[in-house]
Design a protein around this motif. Sequence first.
Motif, PDB file in Angstrom:
ATOM      1  N   LEU B 524     -16.549  41.750 -23.808  1.00  0.00           N
ATOM      2  CA  LEU B 524     -17.847  42.356 -22.702  1.00  0.00           C
ATOM      3  C   LEU B 524     -17.490  43.578 -22.371  1.00  0.00           C
ATOM      4  CD1 LEU B 524     -18.443  39.086 -20.501  1.00  0.00           C
ATOM      5  CD2 LEU B 524     -19.777  40.086 -22.105  1.00  0.00           C
ATOM      6  N   GLU B 525     -16.384  44.069 -22.082  1.00  0.00           N
ATOM      7  CA  GLU B 525     -15.963  45.426 -21.795  1.00  0.00           C
ATOM      8  C   GLU B 525     -16.341  46.419 -22.866  1.00  0.00           C
ATOM      9  OE1 GLU B 525     -12.037  46.342 -20.107  1.00  0.00           O
ATOM     10  OE2 GLU B 525     -12.249  44.508 -18.794  1.00  0.00           O
ATOM     11  N   ALA B 526     -16.009  45.890 -24.073  1.00  0.00           N
ATOM     12  CA  ALA B 526     -15.867  46.915 -25.024  1.00  0.00           C
ATOM     13  C   ALA B 526     -17.435  47.037 -25.429  1.00  0.00           C
ATOM     14  CB  ALA B 526     -15.368  46.227 -26.431  1.00  0.00           C
ATOM     15  N   ARG B 527     -18.349  45.915 -25.406  1.00  0.00           N
ATOM     16  CA  ARG B 527     -19.806  46.078 -25.434  1.00  0.00           C
ATOM     17  C   ARG B 527     -20.245  46.913 -24.526  1.00  0.00           C
ATOM     18  NH1 ARG B 527     -20.090  40.803 -27.680  1.00  0.00           N
ATOM     19  NH2 ARG B 527     -20.232  39.860 -25.720  1.00  0.00           N
ATOM     20  N   ALA B 528     -19.828  46.760 -23.319  1.00  0.00           N
ATOM     21  CA  ALA B 528     -20.378  47.848 -21.954  1.00  0.00           C
ATOM     22  C   ALA B 528     -20.261  49.054 -22.420  1.00  0.00           C
ATOM     23  CB  ALA B 528     -19.903  47.282 -20.965  1.00  0.00           C
ATOM     24  N   SER B 529     -19.006  49.453 -23.018  1.00  0.00           N
ATOM     25  CA  SER B 529     -18.213  50.733 -23.027  1.00  0.00           C
ATOM     26  C   SER B 529     -19.129  51.212 -24.234  1.00  0.00           C
ATOM     27  CB  SER B 529     -16.995  50.620 -23.614  1.00  0.00           C
ATOM     28  OG  SER B 529     -16.661  51.966 -24.014  1.00  0.00           O
ATOM     29  N   GLU B 531     -22.379  50.441 -24.894  1.00  0.00           N
ATOM     30  CA  GLU B 531     -23.502  50.610 -24.540  1.00  0.00           C
ATOM     31  C   GLU B 531     -23.639  52.103 -23.566  1.00  0.00           C
ATOM     32  OE1 GLU B 531     -26.385  47.802 -22.078  1.00  0.00           O
ATOM     33  OE2 GLU B 531     -24.965  46.816 -23.104  1.00  0.00           O
ATOM     34  N   LEU B 532     -22.533  52.017 -22.789  1.00  0.00           N
ATOM     35  CA  LEU B 532     -22.488  53.232 -21.949  1.00  0.00           C
ATOM     36  C   LEU B 532     -22.087  54.619 -22.870  1.00  0.00           C
ATOM     37  CD1 LEU B 532     -21.827  54.550 -18.991  1.00  0.00           C
ATOM     38  CD2 LEU B 532     -19.539  54.398 -19.366  1.00  0.00           C
ATOM     39  N   LYS B 533     -21.485  54.559 -23.874  1.00  0.00           N
ATOM     40  CA  LYS B 533     -21.368  55.566 -24.744  1.00  0.00           C
ATOM     41  C   LYS B 533     -22.811  56.029 -25.245  1.00  0.00           C
ATOM     42  CE  LYS B 533     -17.457  55.179 -26.847  1.00  0.00           C
ATOM     43  NZ  LYS B 533     -16.480  54.657 -27.824  1.00  0.00           N
ATOM     44  N   ASN B 534     -23.497  55.088 -25.890  1.00  0.00           N
ATOM     45  CA  ASN B 534     -24.632  55.435 -26.263  1.00  0.00           C
ATOM     46  C   ASN B 534     -25.795  55.908 -25.338  1.00  0.00           C
ATOM     47  OD1 ASN B 534     -23.891  54.241 -28.822  1.00  0.00           O
ATOM     48  ND2 ASN B 534     -24.691  52.306 -28.355  1.00  0.00           N
ATOM     49  N   LYS B 535     -25.643  55.575 -24.010  1.00  0.00           N
ATOM     50  CA  LYS B 535     -26.613  55.899 -23.047  1.00  0.00           C
ATOM     51  C   LYS B 535     -26.140  57.238 -22.656  1.00  0.00           C
ATOM     52  CE  LYS B 535     -29.904  53.088 -21.692  1.00  0.00           C
ATOM     53  NZ  LYS B 535     -31.155  53.271 -22.098  1.00  0.00           N
ATOM     54  N   LEU B 586     -22.828  52.708 -15.803  1.00  0.00           N
ATOM     55  CA  LEU B 586     -24.021  52.327 -16.860  1.00  0.00           C
ATOM     56  C   LEU B 586     -25.590  52.292 -16.208  1.00  0.00           C
ATOM     57  CD1 LEU B 586     -24.792  51.745 -19.959  1.00  0.00           C
ATOM     58  CD2 LEU B 586     -24.666  49.341 -19.241  1.00  0.00           C
ATOM     59  N   ALA B 587     -25.556  51.692 -15.144  1.00  0.00           N
ATOM     60  CA  ALA B 587     -26.830  51.533 -14.550  1.00  0.00           C
ATOM     61  C   ALA B 587     -27.318  52.968 -14.027  1.00  0.00           C
ATOM     62  CB  ALA B 587     -26.630  50.468 -13.008  1.00  0.00           C
ATOM     63  N   ALA B 588     -26.147  53.506 -13.266  1.00  0.00           N
ATOM     64  CA  ALA B 588     -26.803  54.988 -12.940  1.00  0.00           C
ATOM     65  C   ALA B 588     -27.056  55.946 -14.074  1.00  0.00           C
ATOM     66  CB  ALA B 588     -25.523  55.616 -12.484  1.00  0.00           C
TER      67      ALA B 588
END
Lengths: 522, 613
Positions: B524-529, B531-535, B586-588
């Motif tokens: 989950l963390e990796a996916r979030a990471s 996603e954050l990278k892409n954002k 990520l949200a910010a």
Amino acid sequence: MSAQRASQLVEAGLWLRLSGDHEGAKRLFEQALKLDPTNARARQLLDSPPPAPQQAGAVSNLDWGLATGHTPTPPPVGKSTPTPPPITKSSSTRPFGEGPPAGTHTVRLGEAEAPAIPDVPRFEDPHGEVMITGGDDDAPADNSTLVFGLSGVPVPPSASAGSLPQTGTLVFGGAAARGQGNAPPQVAPAGGGTLVFGNDRSAPPQVAPVAPASTLVFGNTRDAPLQAASAEPGGGTLVFGSGKETVAPETSPVAGPASSTLVFGAPGQSTPPPIAPVGESSTLQFGTLAREQNQVTTDPGLPPFAIDEEPPVEEAPPVKSSSTLQFNFDDMVPGSAASPRAPSAPPEEPQTAWETSNPRIDISQLDLDTPGEGAGFDLISSPAPAPKPRSPAQLREEVATLLSGAKDLLDLDDHSGAMELINKALELDPTDAAALKLKDRSERTLQAMFESKLGDLMVTPRVKLKDDEIIWLNLDHRAGFVLAQIDGSVSFEDLFAVSGMSRLDTARILAQLVEEGVISKG
Amino acid sequence: MAEKEPVIGIDLGTTNSVVATVQGGAPVVIRNRTGSNLTPSVVAVSKTGKRLVGQIAKRQAITNPQDTVYACKRLIGRKFSSQQVQDALKVLSYQVVCGEHDDIRVKLGGKDISLPEISAMVLRELKADADQYFGRPVTRAVITVPAYFNDGQRQATKDAGRIAGLDVLRIVNEPTAAALAYGFGKTVNGKITVFDLGGGTFDVSVLEVGNGVFDVIATGGDTYLGGEDFDNRVIEWLVMGFAKEHGIDLRKDRMALQRLKDAAEKAKIELSTVKETQINLPFICTPPGGGAALHLQKALTREKLEELCSDLVERCITHCDQVLAEAKVKPGDLKEMILVGGMTRMPRVVEAVKKYFKRDPCKGVHPDEVVALGAAVQADALTSEESHVLLLDVTPQSLGVAIAGGYVRRLIPKNTTVPTSVTELFNTSKDEQTTVKIMVLQGEAELAHQNELLGEFILTGLRSAKRGEVEIEVTFEINSEGIVSVSARDKETGQKQSITVTASGGLTEDELQKILEEQGDYMLEARASDELKNKRAELDAVMKEVGDLLPKVQKVTEGSEFGVDAVAKAVKGLESARRAREQGNLAAVSEAVDTLNRTLNLFRGVIQRIGTR
């Protein structure tokens, strides 16, 4: 308050200059002048050029703590010191840029690692001059100036110093552009011979021309130069090795007839050896003189040194390498046997543009107190000195000075310069909270700066140059390692992970490679 | 008709791993993200705390030796106290500690990690490449292991697959997979040999192939002989040459050594196809006293490489001799010879093997891909209804009990198809013997202590009688799940004792469950990471565009109330975007992207309408 702050900035600037960050140093000197326009030191340092780049590495290892100006520069020799006579046309010391006068040669031996010189120049002294044989010119001049070593430019004439016939001056090595160090050796006038081997950091020997005095300085005189007192005819002074901190010469004693002083090795920071003994006595100092003196007084009956009419030596010593200079004492004969000894002139402010920009090499800060092979003579290859113990108060003061300079640089957005100072402060006190905080701040800012130069860190950089072009770059092995990892398959972000270095160091190298056009950003 | 769920075959090697699948009836290798077919079986945690797997981990193996785990296959499923592990510890640069059940744990990034977890990191990397290849998640796989792996080692490999999110359909012997890749199950009946010279190990096996059954008759080799030894010879040669020239030992500098290792491997590979190669390492080191960095430039010829490594090739041939002797076959009896492993591309190795086996090796499949391709064939056969390849689960090693004199009585020989059951009668070995100890052993050695002890139990209450008079019936049963049950029954009294042996890879079921939960969090963390990278990348792009347009908008709207307001808002938006980027929330970051996108649209409109007037 501002004057004190300015002084701190000057100190910090000197650190930077020593570590090779001349731009940062310049900014600090300018800042110091803004705070205290009367700060002569700041102005002088600002005007004076940084030392030659080759020195930076060597100098940065030096123990600056002993040479930060805590020890006052010795006072100039008595007021009665006569002003050196003006330069006469008979002197072969010449302004920079002019062609050499007939019969003389200016010899510069190597800038960095000088190879062994196959044809050793031969020295002769037929007319009280030091010259090299084999010259294709006639040699009518009476005086010669020979500059050996790293200064890179010939010794200039001093406007105030003159050379009279029968005067010879040799400077081996160079003097650093610091303090009074810009002043070139004051050429001894009539009959006087001056040889300076190695480096005189702050102020070069000021050997006043009193015929037939002779002065030889081998090695280094640190902050306090050899200020030969007025000597009577027949006096001779030799200093081998390094005078450290204070080699405060005895200003009052006057070398009597036929008196000689020899100092071998490195006088320490306390009591200096009396350079000009009176009367018939001769003083010889061998080896290292740190704090306590090792004086070997020779038999008073011994003849004075090097006042011979005809110098017995004709050949110059072979130079084996740039890092080790071996001198045969017998070969080192001052210029003129008939040179009368003269009172030394006080150090003078630089007079010409050349003087202010003379990039004199300074190896005088090498700690010659460190025992080891060739101590006192093996100047360049000596191991880095162990740090001198400092009192906690001294440490705090130094750290505060460095951090203050770092803050100023940070205000000026010079984070690289600030990091130099912060790291130096942390070397002194690795636990200093303020330094650690500043370091963290600086590192973060620097990292952001470097990373912004790289752009998107997920991009895969590529090498733009061919293999045979790369080898001509000026990179160190760390940059070489990072460059080797760039093969078109790893992103900047990956490179941070594989470099084995800190993220900041890697970012710095990558930013440099991008800036220099070695790699492309994708 | 629903599309068939993808299935993959994985060669989980000591040095490199490969993933393959069957597409359109033909096995193909799936390339990894760097475009290579091979993924180094190396896992690391970088100095910056990032988890690295594969090529990138290998690249920093020397500069970060303590936090780089390699060759964990040599240790997986073994006991910490075993001799093999104790020998391996002498040469490993990373720290290995003993777990709670005499299992092995590796210190990585400050944490104790089990070996199945380490292997799982490699498997997950391969799975990710396969996911990308198919465009959807892959969950089923066949994994290969060396023929000599025991149940514990196989179970540990299965556990690794499970941790990586894979349902391991079957564990297959590497030589069997290699033979399958050539289709030998259908076309060849007889004895074949597989010569596998990989990056870190050398295995040679003799197989009896017939009617879809691959029986490994003999296997041997050296777990410390492989391509790395060849690389080391080149490194040594380079280091000596440099030392002679400059008086500097490059091995003392980790960065230099890392570069030497990479260059040596590259040169070795190149010399398989060309006769001479240049080794060019600019700025390899800075002299101790400072000064300009030195370059290493040297030409290496194939002849020189062969000279440097001749003894290593000889060692391979010696092992071949031993294995063939054990299998009681002569080189001339072999029907085929398969070369496996990248090192078998080296002309000198091919020559030596040809000379020894007196035949040309099989051609047509890349030696470093052949095992993975075979695994893919097996995986496909297991999941395909149309497949004609008969695949049987067999016992990898013999099972038996310890008998008097310290010997073993084998009840189930290796390669027996499961499920199976065998019963045998035993007698007491001493007079008045009332108890008997049943020791369940796995292995091929004659002496009991040289085999793996799977479990033991005691049957009591036997009738007191002379030796050999009391009969005990011992039954071995292996069900389709591979679970071994052993029971002993006193024939006279009917008294019975039994034991169930489940192969363990060193982790208990509870531990495994805990790891799986943690793994879920990590994913989950990796996916979030990601996603954050892409954002973040998106935010960077929009920030740049807004920043570029800002002065133009400022200029064209100068003096107007709208201009002042819009520009001020844009500046504020950029500022908060910068903050959000730094915070890494990520949200910010997403919010900032949205805000700036609105600003960007507005600016574009302004420029279009006013700017063009």
